[in-house]
Design a protein around this motif. Structure first.
Motif: not given
Length: 129
Positions: A4-8, A95-100
């Motif tokens: 699951l790839t999360y972007t902004e 703390k990143g909200s963008v990731g995998v």
């Protein structure tokens, strides 16, 4: 493996044919080569599926059959079912909200869950048009 790839602004779910170990090794090597920080930690990811989506009952049966507790289902309301997956989060900081997010389960379960997610996305795009 499911990724699951999360972007902004959104996220994408895909089936990856590499093993979890191969994929992580490739990501670590890439981060080392480009000088990027990398954080990998245990995590969960959740998304919604419509309860009336064809195949949801088959997914429920798959979850009951798999005793590793990688996937859990919970009714949100009359219209949606929450799918929660256990796996790992990979991003450039803790703390990143963008990731995998990535996880592994049986090939059958991965394929079927991916197919359901695609079906839900196509239903949502038809409704928004």
């Amino acid at each position: 493996m499911l990724k699951l790839t999360y972007t902004e602004s959104s996220f994408d779910l895909e089936c990856v044919t590499l093993s979890l170990e191969e994929w992580v090794a490739q990501r670590v090597i890439l981060a080392l080569r480009v000088g990027q920080s990398l954080c990998i930690e245990p995590s969960t990811a959740s998304f919604l599926l419509p309860v009336d989506l064809p195949g949801v009952e088959v997914l429920r049966a798959e979850v009951k059959r798999d005793d590793r507790e990688i996937i859990a289902l919970c009714a949100c309301d009359a219209e949606y079912l929450e799918v929660t997956l256990r796996g790992s989060w990979l991003s450039d900081s803790s703390k990143g909200s963008v990731g995998v997010f990535f996880t592994a389960m049986s090939d059958r379960a991965e394929f079927f869950l991916h197919k359901l997610w695609q079906e839900a996305q196509s239903c949502a795009s038809v409704l928004s048009e």
